[in-house]
Design an enzyme around this catalytic site. Sequence first.
Site, PDB file in Angstrom:
ATOM      1  N   ARG A   1     103.322  70.068  68.516  1.00 37.50           N
ATOM      2  CA  ARG A   1     103.927  68.779  68.865  1.00 37.50           C
ATOM      3  C   ARG A   1     105.374  68.716  68.415  1.00 37.50           C
ATOM      4  NH1 ARG A   1     104.996  64.278  66.088  1.00 37.50           N
ATOM      5  NH2 ARG A   1     103.703  64.781  64.272  1.00 37.50           N
TER       6      ARG A   1
ATOM      7  N   GLN B   1      99.258  71.469  62.996  1.00 37.53           N
ATOM      8  CA  GLN B   1     100.685  71.532  62.678  1.00 37.53           C
ATOM      9  C   GLN B   1     100.930  71.369  61.181  1.00 37.53           C
ATOM     10  OE1 GLN B   1     103.847  68.326  63.661  1.00 37.53           O
ATOM     11  NE2 GLN B   1     104.102  69.910  65.232  1.00 37.53           N
TER      12      GLN B   1
ATOM     13  N   LEU C   1     105.466  63.533  53.160  1.00 31.01           N
ATOM     14  CA  LEU C   1     106.371  63.920  54.230  1.00 31.01           C
ATOM     15  C   LEU C   1     107.837  63.622  53.917  1.00 31.01           C
ATOM     16  CD1 LEU C   1     106.148  65.125  57.102  1.00 31.01           C
ATOM     17  CD2 LEU C   1     106.185  62.775  57.958  1.00 31.01           C
TER      18      LEU C   1
ATOM     19  N   ARG D   1     108.869  72.472  65.008  1.00 31.29           N
ATOM     20  CA  ARG D   1     108.288  72.487  63.664  1.00 31.29           C
ATOM     21  C   ARG D   1     107.536  73.769  63.337  1.00 31.29           C
ATOM     22  NH1 ARG D   1     106.058  66.229  63.422  1.00 31.29           N
ATOM     23  NH2 ARG D   1     108.100  65.269  63.043  1.00 31.29           N
TER      24      ARG D   1
ATOM     25  N   HIS E   1      99.956  68.413  58.570  1.00 24.36           N
ATOM     26  CA  HIS E   1     100.518  67.150  59.016  1.00 24.36           C
ATOM     27  C   HIS E   1      99.830  66.551  60.238  1.00 24.36           C
ATOM     28  CE1 HIS E   1     103.488  64.088  59.742  1.00 24.36           C
ATOM     29  NE2 HIS E   1     103.892  64.624  60.887  1.00 24.36           N
TER      30      HIS E   1
ATOM     31  N   GLU F   1     111.931  64.561  59.496  1.00 26.05           N
ATOM     32  CA  GLU F   1     112.800  65.470  60.229  1.00 26.05           C
ATOM     33  C   GLU F   1     114.168  64.838  60.475  1.00 26.05           C
ATOM     34  OE1 GLU F   1     112.168  68.073  64.308  1.00 26.05           O
ATOM     35  OE2 GLU F   1     110.451  67.340  63.169  1.00 26.05           O
TER      36      GLU F   1
ATOM     37  N   HIS G   1     103.830  70.547  59.009  1.00 29.57           N
ATOM     38  CA  HIS G   1     105.207  70.040  59.035  1.00 29.57           C
ATOM     39  C   HIS G   1     106.025  70.854  58.042  1.00 29.57           C
ATOM     40  CE1 HIS G   1     108.656  67.392  58.715  1.00 29.57           C
ATOM     41  NE2 HIS G   1     108.167  66.623  59.671  1.00 29.57           N
TER      42      HIS G   1
ATOM     43  N   PHE H   1     116.308  65.388  66.956  1.00 35.44           N
ATOM     44  CA  PHE H   1     115.096  65.877  66.304  1.00 35.44           C
ATOM     45  C   PHE H   1     114.802  67.272  66.843  1.00 35.44           C
ATOM     46  CE2 PHE H   1     111.399  63.661  64.063  1.00 35.44           C
ATOM     47  CZ  PHE H   1     112.207  62.994  63.172  1.00 35.44           C
TER      48      PHE H   1
END
Length: 599
Positions: free
Chosen positions: A412, A236, A252, A311, A377, A255, A238, A121
């Site tokens: 994050r 954030q 979404l 991200r 997100h 990832e 995404h 990730f």
Amino acid sequence: MSEYQTHEFDVVVVGAGGAGLRAAIEASARGARTAIICKSLLGKAHTVMAEGGVAAALGNVYPEDNWRVHFRDTMRGGKMLNNWRMAQLHAQEAPGRVLELEEWGALFDRTPDGRILQRDFGGHRYARLAHVGDRTGLEMIRTLQHRMVGGGSIEVFMECTVNRLLTDDQGRIAGAFGYWRETGRFVVFRAKAVILATGGIGKAWTVTSNSWEYTGDGHALALWAGADLIDMEFVQFHPTGMVWPPSVRGILVTEGVRGDGGVLRNAEGRRFMFDYIPDMFRSETAETEEEADRWYNDREGNRRTPDLLPRDEVARAINTEVKEGRGSPHGGVFLDVASRRSADDIKRRLPGMYHQFKELADVDITKEPMEVGPTCHYVMGGVRVDPDTQAASVAGLFAAGEAAGGMHGANRLGGNSLSDLLVFGRRAGRYAAEHALGLGELPVLDEGQIAETAAAALAPFERERGENPYALHQDLQATMQELVGIIRTEGELKSALEKLGQLQDRAATVRVEGNRQYNPGWHLALDLQSMLAVSECVATAALERKESRGGHTRDDYPKADPELGKLNMVLIRRDGKLDLRREPLPEMPEDLRQLFEDK
């Protein structure tokens, strides 16, 4: 005064996602009479949308992985603005929490020799995410619910919204006031401790991956009760949400697609992420497509693909490509896994994504690329808590998960949210129970607070004319999307605060029709109070932070300021107005600081 039901507990948990469930399990296990309240039905928490995996340095795929590497990745991903102690505890305890989940029945994907499989990730040096295909959050909720229900001692209150925390004459938590969504009747929960595990704030933006429950309830409840909020400027976006058709815009795209080999391309077919490698990550990021492709099979001799940068970096890169005219037909970019893996492999490893695009967008991701773009997100900011106990600045109040701030700093890393829920949900439950069991009697309720809250909740029914809550919500979302979005400027933020003030004035005159029985317009009218309060916090902190860092990008201050990198923005409500103060970051111990030298 309106009538209300009353229930009494030692610990009340608001929110039934991963953090709330884990907190309730722990509080109950330690002997506290525990209740859990959820705005929706049990099992519908937004945690189920966390698809890719739970980050923990188990070392099953790469034995050299350990908590120190995970800690370093988390701090660097958060641009060093994280609370170091929270990041340390998270990295140290995440493996134990994942193994605990396995003991409770979670069915993780497996390595050939039977251990928990881990995938790559963004921002994680090693393959670290334990997963169940691309439905990890769903498996977590299933497992935790089974554990909670199996214990039999936790009372569950579904379809109930909490809209105020109650305090005694000493300012300590005394309980919570809410209403049943089906009947509109009021309910009061007397409690010695309350844990906020209410998730995020995304429904204040137009394009978001968040579900309807994410209206900033916990953030606002804490603020109104006198608690501090921290890091609220860091929202954030995404990088990969669906962009077409319009009905699914923002949903979404995990990832895990990129972790399993998917690559980002612009309208020219070029893998543009090689143009956006920041200096902080340059030494460990591939600079050619050939090296990036070799990395999937040979991690020792090659550097990781820039498609798996953190991200915030990927979202800004996509935003730039679209802004400069190299975007996809519907305003995003292309995410291509079809040319990278076989159809059978994609269906096996990414069954949710295959089904999602096939059913909702008529796109077969085994044959053609997806169109994706940034979507609101997650909020890194939240209730300021003690890193060890999750206690807020108000006695008897605790917070965990997305409602709590500090753990993730400015950004994050993917997968850290699910381990965050487990680690700090457990800690919140433990220390809330200790606090509650250490008190003698239940704190005394202030009937005046209850009467005031009930009157305010019913006011929209009593107005003969006023604002429509749906129109107001639409205007709020447009303001936040356009002026407090992925790229910000001083002028836009000042304009946003001015408009938010106007929206708050309009919200004071909102009117709803019908009765209190399941009335979505009334529910939205009440949710608007939370969304407006939290939106003001985000815009205020964003205006104060005159730099670009993590999830906060200022077009007028494009570089990170070393001095601001030493400060948190802390918000509290005083005399009905928002007050912001700058506070220095807690000092990191020397042994941890050495992890960042010469790396």
